[in-house]
Enzyme design. Structure first.
Site, PDB file in Angstrom:
ATOM      1  N   THR A   1       8.988  12.658   5.849  1.00 34.41           N
ATOM      2  CA  THR A   1       8.479  12.909   6.933  1.00 34.41           C
ATOM      3  C   THR A   1       7.284  11.752   7.412  1.00 34.41           C
ATOM      4  O   THR A   1       6.600  11.992   8.311  1.00 34.41           O
ATOM      5  CB  THR A   1       7.443  14.176   6.840  1.00 34.41           C
ATOM      6  OG1 THR A   1       6.610  14.136   5.583  1.00 34.41           O
ATOM      7  CG2 THR A   1       8.416  15.302   6.559  1.00 34.41           C
TER       8      THR A   1
ATOM      9  N   GLN B   1      -1.448  -4.317  -2.866  1.00 30.97           N
ATOM     10  CA  GLN B   1      -1.458  -2.937  -3.059  1.00 30.97           C
ATOM     11  C   GLN B   1      -1.663  -2.153  -4.376  1.00 30.97           C
ATOM     12  O   GLN B   1      -2.501  -1.178  -4.336  1.00 30.97           O
ATOM     13  CB  GLN B   1       0.001  -2.373  -2.601  1.00 30.97           C
ATOM     14  CG  GLN B   1       0.124  -0.868  -2.374  1.00 30.97           C
ATOM     15  CD  GLN B   1       1.279  -0.237  -1.999  1.00 30.97           C
ATOM     16  OE1 GLN B   1       2.352  -0.639  -2.452  1.00 30.97           O
ATOM     17  NE2 GLN B   1       1.516   0.943  -1.524  1.00 30.97           N
TER      18      GLN B   1
ATOM     19  N   GLU C   1      -5.083  -0.849  -3.625  1.00 26.33           N
ATOM     20  CA  GLU C   1      -5.018   0.635  -3.249  1.00 26.33           C
ATOM     21  C   GLU C   1      -5.475   1.680  -4.576  1.00 26.33           C
ATOM     22  O   GLU C   1      -5.958   2.905  -4.598  1.00 26.33           O
ATOM     23  CB  GLU C   1      -3.611   0.990  -3.111  1.00 26.33           C
ATOM     24  CG  GLU C   1      -3.411   2.698  -2.531  1.00 26.33           C
ATOM     25  CD  GLU C   1      -2.110   2.706  -2.038  1.00 26.33           C
ATOM     26  OE1 GLU C   1      -2.107   2.470  -0.546  1.00 26.33           O
ATOM     27  OE2 GLU C   1      -0.998   2.976  -2.390  1.00 26.33           O
TER      28      GLU C   1
ATOM     29  N   HIS D   1      -2.835 -26.720  -0.217  1.00 29.35           N
ATOM     30  CA  HIS D   1      -3.135 -27.657   0.921  1.00 29.35           C
ATOM     31  C   HIS D   1      -3.795 -26.881   1.928  1.00 29.35           C
ATOM     32  O   HIS D   1      -3.913 -27.154   3.199  1.00 29.35           O
ATOM     33  CB  HIS D   1      -1.727 -28.146   1.570  1.00 29.35           C
ATOM     34  CG  HIS D   1      -1.486 -29.326   0.776  1.00 29.35           C
ATOM     35  ND1 HIS D   1      -1.628 -30.788   0.972  1.00 29.35           N
ATOM     36  CD2 HIS D   1      -0.640 -29.243  -0.541  1.00 29.35           C
ATOM     37  CE1 HIS D   1      -1.036 -31.383  -0.105  1.00 29.35           C
ATOM     38  NE2 HIS D   1      -0.303 -30.366  -0.880  1.00 29.35           N
TER      39      HIS D   1
END
Length: 551
Positions: free
Chosen positions: A218, A358, A362, A393
């Site tokens: 979903t 993440q 998170e 660089h």
């Protein structure tokens, strides 16, 4: 599991560390540490022995003394790191805000150790998914699995978001040398239509397979992209029954999966104790398994479990992930560091920093302790990174001469998958790996600059303070097993941070807020006329977009 304390900075060991910091902070000179202690490298580096090679973790260029290690380990013990770790490995519901176990370690249990949640073994279900992944991947890779017109699958499009994208894309890129030569992978995560459009442009409906990765089936972005792919596919196939040959679900929601048109036989489930950012070890890693083959995927899991066992059984003084996590706490909360750089000297690992973002931010981007109090200290650092040498660089100027303390991890494999030009490229790469950590530590004094004949007015500009901490990670080679171990090193490093800070590293309520607001705003975008809701800025931005997008 009830927290043993509320605020980490109220612990006795934290107070002792603060005093230690006051004592050494104004006199930490890394290059002097090496002059004073010829055995410093041997003392502060550790070798992880994996299933197919070693990984050397050199912590010696960090702000560490014997006393520092002792005090950091005391902090870990007083904070209950070992008890929380053991509870996780037992399948206890340490993600208490969601009432879930945190059991991704069970997904890589290749040794078949006893592992249970709520008194029920999870080993059999995990193995059943492995068996399904093995059978399916071998069918696709061999060409036995045919599309609706009888042609073999040549393109895999993984549609997911967050952990359902970042893990598989990172691992498949990092292990590209092991990839099937006749399979092309695309990963679609962004709801920006450009992402799915570009993937579809490069695909042929007759030879493309879509993996829809969503536990609930979903997730708005994933389902929208999946429906776009389905419509594109049916324009050519023109037969709903053909979906079963070309669409696979990595999900647990059988009703939504079958409603979409996917055969339930092509559904690969995983449990609710699998967090998104830890899910590459699960059925979410099917794209990886298809690409590198089941044997390599199994080796990937095996390397991961080897690091799990190291974290679970090694005393904290020599526990590599625990030391990495304690160093992060040391820099964040005592030296005021706000960031952490991870720079792989490996082009195949170009998505590794994004994956770690993440995992780290998170997990530990939290400000509430496990007993509901606002923290009195800094938690999760901002993690960033890019592959070297290109990064040298761009932002490395800030590392060398900027005003910020940026603890840095450098990662290199001694052996290249592409030893071109007599291995010249790898030697040049390695020379930069060694030079950068040395330069960040040593710097360059004004006397050295003057001795080179620099003009007086340029001396300050060419002087480098040095004394910048780095950790060097040297693998024999980036194989499936060593990559698995390296990922788990950072998983348990993150776990260690969260345990000390006394935060729940396993929920992500902050992610949900924006999703809920976006759902409401989408309804307004689908309604004619201007909106009068929201604050003055958001309201006018929405109305400006509606006016301009209608042109």
């Amino acid at each position: 599991m009830e927290p043993k304390f509320s605020q980490a900075n109220e612990l006795k060991s934290w107070t002792e560390l603060a005093e230690h910091h006051r004592t050494i902070s104004k006199q930490v000179v890394l290059k002097d540490y090496f002059k004073e202690d010829p055995d410093r490298f041997e003392k502060f580096s550790h070798v992880f022995k994996g299933p197919d090679g070693e990984i050397l973790f050199d912590f010696s260029k960090n702000f560490l003394t014997d006393e520092t290690i002792k005090l950091l380990v005391n902090l870990a013990k007083e904070a209950g790191l070992e008890e929380l770790r053991d509870a996780m490995f037992k399948g206890d519901k340490i993600n208490f805000t969601e009432g879930r176990a945190v059991y991704h370690v069970a997904l890589r249990n290749v040794a078949g150790d006893k592992m249970e949640v709520d008194g029920k073994s999870v080993v059999e279900d995990v193995k059943a998914v492995w068996d399904h992944m093995k059978e399916f991947s071998e069918q696709v890779r061999s060409g036995d699995w045919k599309g609706y017109t009888g042609k073999r699958i040549k393109t895999i499009v993984n549609i997911g978001i967050g952990g359902s994208d970042l893990g598989p894309v990172m691992v498949s890129e990092a292990l590209k040398p092991y990839g099937h030569p006749e399979l092309t992978l695309h990963f679609v995560s962004n709801i920006d239509g450009t992402h799915i459009a570009e993937a579809l442009k490069a695909s042929d409906p007759e030879t493309t397979m879509f993996l829809i990765a969503s536990k609930t089936f979903t997730t708005a972005e994933t389902v929208t992209n999946a429906n776009t792919a389905k419509k594109w596919f049916l324009k050519t196939a023109n037969d709903d029954s053909a979906i079963a040959k070309h669409f696979v679900a990595l999900s647990t929601n059988e009703s939504e999966v079958t409603k979409f048109g996917i055969d339930k036989k092509n559904m690969f489930p995983f449990s609710d104790w699998v967090g998104g950012r830890y899910s590459v070890w699960s059925a979410i890693g099917l794209s990886v398994c298809l690409y590198i083959g089941y044997d390599n995927f199994h080796a990937f899991l095996g390397g991961a479990q080897a690091m799990d066992k190291h974290f679970l059984t090694t005393p904290l003084e020599k526990n590599i992930p625990a030391l990495g996590g304690l160093l992060s706490v040391w820099y964040s909360d005592f030296f005021g560091a706000q960031t952490h750089l991870v720079a792989p000297f490996d082009q195949y690992m170009h998505r590794f920093p994004a994956y770690l973002q993440q995992l780290s931010m998170e997990s530990n981007g939290k400000a509430i302790t496990r007993d509901g109090k606002y923290v009195n200290y800094t938690t999760g650092p901002i993690l960033f990174g890019e592959p070297c040498t290109n990064a040298q660089h761009s932002f490395f100027q800030l590392l060398h001469q900027g005003t910020k303390l940026i603890p840095t991890d450098f990662i290199l494999a001694a052996q290249s998958h592409n030893p071109v030009e007599g291995n010249l490229h790898q030697r040049m790469l390695a020379s930069n790996f060694f030079a950068q950590s040395e330069a960040l530590m040593l710097g360059k004094t004004s006397e050295e600059v003057k001795a080179e004949g620099a003009a007086e007015n340029l001396v300050p500009h060419k002087t480098f303070l040095g004394n910048r901490p780095t950790t060097s990670i040297l693998a024999d080679k980036i194989t499936p097993a060593s990559l698995g171990a390296l990922i788990v090193y950072y998983e348990h490093l993150t776990f260690t941070e969260g345990a000390v800070w006394n935060i729940n590293s396993f929920d992500q309520w902050g992610v949900e807020l924006g999703k809920a607001l976006a759902k409401n705003i989408l309804a307004e975008l689908d309604t004619e006329g201007e909106t009068e809701k929201h604050d003055g800025s958001t309201k006018n931005l929405i109305n400006a977009f509606k006016k301009r997008s209608a042109l």
